[in-house]
Design a protein around this motif. Structure first.
Motif, PDB file in Angstrom:
ATOM      1  N   UNK A   1       0.878  -0.743   0.376  1.00  8.98           N
ATOM      2  CA  UNK A   1       0.103   0.080  -0.028  1.00  8.98           C
ATOM      3  C   UNK A   1       0.835   1.319   0.397  1.00  8.98           C
ATOM      4  N   UNK A   2       2.110   1.303   0.455  1.00  8.34           N
ATOM      5  CA  UNK A   2       2.917   2.135   0.560  1.00  8.34           C
ATOM      6  C   UNK A   2       3.573   2.308   0.139  1.00  8.34           C
ATOM      7  N   UNK A   3       3.664   1.237  -1.228  1.00  9.82           N
ATOM      8  CA  UNK A   3       4.863   1.293  -2.176  1.00  9.82           C
ATOM      9  C   UNK A   3       6.158   1.241  -2.066  1.00  9.82           C
ATOM     10  N   UNK A   4       6.204   0.453  -0.714  1.00  9.81           N
ATOM     11  CA  UNK A   4       7.754  -0.093   0.066  1.00  9.81           C
ATOM     12  C   UNK A   4       8.510  -1.372   0.372  1.00  9.81           C
ATOM     13  N   UNK A   5       9.331  -1.565   0.463  1.00 11.83           N
ATOM     14  CA  UNK A   5       9.902  -2.539   0.741  1.00 11.83           C
ATOM     15  C   UNK A   5      11.237  -2.682   1.346  1.00 11.83           C
ATOM     16  N   UNK A   6      11.366  -3.405   2.386  1.00 14.53           N
ATOM     17  CA  UNK A   6      13.080  -3.807   3.362  1.00 14.53           C
ATOM     18  C   UNK A   6      12.898  -4.307   2.652  1.00 14.53           C
ATOM     19  N   UNK A   7      15.031  -3.958   2.862  1.00 12.21           N
ATOM     20  CA  UNK A   7      15.471  -5.842   2.140  1.00 12.21           C
ATOM     21  C   UNK A   7      16.791  -5.446   3.291  1.00 12.21           C
ATOM     22  N   UNK A   8      17.355  -6.894   3.642  1.00  9.59           N
ATOM     23  CA  UNK A   8      19.069  -6.808   3.745  1.00  9.59           C
ATOM     24  C   UNK A   8      19.975  -6.933   2.697  1.00  9.59           C
ATOM     25  N   UNK A   9      20.565  -5.819   2.517  1.00  9.26           N
ATOM     26  CA  UNK A   9      21.208  -4.999   1.648  1.00  9.26           C
ATOM     27  C   UNK A   9      22.688  -6.496   1.977  1.00  9.26           C
ATOM     28  N   UNK A  10      23.610  -6.615   0.939  1.00 13.40           N
ATOM     29  CA  UNK A  10      24.963  -7.473   1.229  1.00 13.40           C
ATOM     30  C   UNK A  10      25.592  -6.741   2.120  1.00 13.40           C
ATOM     31  N   UNK A  11      26.346  -7.261   3.479  1.00 19.64           N
ATOM     32  CA  UNK A  11      27.082  -6.591   4.539  1.00 19.64           C
ATOM     33  C   UNK A  11      26.309  -5.532   5.378  1.00 19.64           C
ATOM     34  N   UNK A  12      24.950  -5.883   5.021  1.00 24.03           N
ATOM     35  CA  UNK A  12      24.266  -4.436   6.423  1.00 24.03           C
ATOM     36  C   UNK A  12      23.963  -5.899   7.487  1.00 24.03           C
ATOM     37  N   UNK A  13      23.538  -4.856   8.429  1.00 26.03           N
ATOM     38  CA  UNK A  13      23.244  -5.545   9.232  1.00 26.03           C
ATOM     39  C   UNK A  13      21.267  -5.106   9.750  1.00 26.03           C
ATOM     40  N   UNK A  14      20.913  -4.401   9.071  1.00 28.47           N
ATOM     41  CA  UNK A  14      19.604  -3.965   9.778  1.00 28.47           C
ATOM     42  C   UNK A  14      19.163  -3.507   8.307  1.00 28.47           C
ATOM     43  N   UNK A  15      18.232  -4.166   7.823  1.00 23.84           N
ATOM     44  CA  UNK A  15      17.016  -4.136   7.148  1.00 23.84           C
ATOM     45  C   UNK A  15      16.801  -2.201   6.436  1.00 23.84           C
ATOM     46  N   UNK A  16      16.831  -1.909   5.370  1.00 17.14           N
ATOM     47  CA  UNK A  16      16.762  -0.802   4.537  1.00 17.14           C
ATOM     48  C   UNK A  16      15.648  -0.720   3.682  1.00 17.14           C
ATOM     49  N   UNK A  17      14.425   0.729   3.588  1.00 20.45           N
ATOM     50  CA  UNK A  17      13.807   0.327   2.786  1.00 20.45           C
ATOM     51  C   UNK A  17      14.390   0.745   1.296  1.00 20.45           C
ATOM     52  N   UNK A  18      13.633   0.589   0.409  1.00 17.73           N
ATOM     53  CA  UNK A  18      13.157   1.076  -0.623  1.00 17.73           C
ATOM     54  C   UNK A  18      11.961   1.213  -1.328  1.00 17.73           C
ATOM     55  N   UNK A  19      12.399   2.182  -2.159  1.00 20.14           N
ATOM     56  CA  UNK A  19      10.100   2.728  -3.336  1.00 20.14           C
ATOM     57  C   UNK A  19      10.322   1.283  -3.954  1.00 20.14           C
ATOM     58  N   UNK A  20       8.520   0.708  -3.880  1.00 18.31           N
ATOM     59  CA  UNK A  20       8.668  -0.031  -5.016  1.00 18.31           C
ATOM     60  C   UNK A  20       7.848   0.663  -6.519  1.00 18.31           C
ATOM     61  N   UNK A  21       8.741   0.902  -7.496  1.00 18.98           N
ATOM     62  CA  UNK A  21       8.129   1.235  -8.839  1.00 18.98           C
ATOM     63  C   UNK A  21       6.828   0.630  -8.488  1.00 18.98           C
ATOM     64  N   UNK A  22       5.668   1.897  -9.565  1.00 17.63           N
ATOM     65  CA  UNK A  22       4.009   0.774  -9.480  1.00 17.63           C
ATOM     66  C   UNK A  22       4.275  -0.383 -10.498  1.00 17.63           C
ATOM     67  N   UNK A  23       4.507  -0.834 -10.947  1.00 16.55           N
ATOM     68  CA  UNK A  23       5.082  -2.106 -12.385  1.00 16.55           C
ATOM     69  C   UNK A  23       5.278  -3.179 -10.814  1.00 16.55           C
ATOM     70  N   UNK A  24       6.219  -2.846 -10.356  1.00 16.73           N
ATOM     71  CA  UNK A  24       7.426  -3.703  -9.631  1.00 16.73           C
ATOM     72  C   UNK A  24       5.998  -3.834  -8.385  1.00 16.73           C
TER      73      UNK A  24
END
Length: 318
Positions: free
Chosen positions: A182-205
């Motif tokens: 609904x908020x068009x966001x996703x939280x991912x655990x990036x390479x070498x990271x210890x905490x998840x970070x938010x990324x914006x989801x494009x409409x088509x994604x």
């Protein structure tokens, strides 16, 4: 010297020795993926030494003098080169040992640190991937799968890897709670990271993910929180593995006429980001989440083939 342990099993009921606490702390200071990789790398070192365990291998190494220890590691590096291992693999295995030995010296278990350097790796030989057109074809082919669940799952995977330049490990580790469609966001655990970070989801994604989640409910095992699940074999309904994602992307790529892999979609994403944003390196670096801008510049150099253009100009004057 007390024996060190790299076991990731549950802590035994008996009291830990200081050395066991040290090594457990070392492993726990790493991210989950790094921790697992380092444990396997030191197991490989144990096999080289003929030691029964990774624990005894590290004790063997750290009991040596600095000169003898570095000589042993030079032999180990030569052994891996002779085995034709990739430079990146050799460097990671040496890095695991260096990291453990550094911590051992810091808290007094050793009085030396390894000084054996890794190999110079040939990086980013191909930074293009299937490209924009290839990725578009892969989506079209994925949609033709007669299994409706596999079709929408594969499209969602391709979309995430291309639209957001996600690595396959980042896709595999996604849980349902990491999505806010609904908020068009996703939280991912990036390479070498210890905490998840938010990324914006494009409409088509977001549309592709929504279509997959609607289908996912039909196949997911009870209380399965993974976003992406396997739809074949003994792991049906459970979290898909990194190897599983590899076969998905390689299979769809082959059906589309491309030899590709999961990271190829990330490469295609970064190259396309440079193309459609007029070579904006800062924007592409943020998109790719590269810590070093030089990494992004390699994509730009390959995209424009500057060396090829210079070579052509020189050849024309001969």
């Amino acid at each position: 010297m007390n024996e060190l342990t790299v076991s990731q099993a549950a802590i035994p009921a008996v009291a830990e020795t200081p050395a066991e606490r040290l090594y457990r702390a070392f492993l726990e200071s790493q991210t989950a993926n790094t921790r697992a990789a380092y444990a396997k790398d030191i197991d490989f070192f144990a096999s080289f030494l003929g030691e029964p365990s990774a624990a005894s291998a590290m004790s063997h190494l750290l009991a040596l003098s600095g000169g003898d220890g570095n000589a042993l590691l030079l032999d180990y590096r030569t052994h891996m080169v002779d085995a034709k291992l990739a430079p990146s693999t050799i460097n990671r295995r040496l890095s695991a040992i260096r990291s453990a030995a550094k911590l051992a010296r810091t808290i007094g278990f050793s009085n030396w640190e390894p000084e054996v350097a890794g190999l110079k790796a040939q990086v980013y030989r191909d930074t293009t991937g299937p490209g924009l057109e290839g990725t578009r074809t892969m989506i079209e082919i994925a949609l033709t799968n007669t299994h409706p669940g596999i079709a929408v799952r594969d499209v969602a995977l391709i979309r995430l890897m291309f639209d957001l330049a996600l690595r396959r490990g980042e896709c595999v580790s996604l849980d349902l709670e990491d999505l806010d469609l609904a908020g068009k966001r996703i939280w991912i655990l990036g390479k070498g990271r210890k905490q998840k970070e938010a990324r914006t989801l494009p409409d088509k994604t977001a549309v592709a993910l929504t279509a997959w989640l609607d289908e996912r409910e039909k196949y997911a095992a009870p209380e399965q929180h993974a976003v992406f699940i396997s739809l074949s074999g003994n792991s049906h309904g459970r979290r898909i593995t990194g190897r599983g994602v590899h076969w998905v992307i390689a299979g769809v790529g082959a059906d589309s006429g491309y030899k590709t892999r999961p990271h190829g979609l990330r490469h295609a994403s970064i190259t396309t980001a440079l193309d459609v944003n007029n070579g904006d390196l800062r924007a592409a670096q943020q998109h790719a989440r590269h810590a070093n801008p030089q990494t992004t510049m390699r994509y730009d150099d390959n995209r424009r083939d500057l060396a090829g253009k210079v070579a052509e100009s020189i050849a024309n004057v001969l």
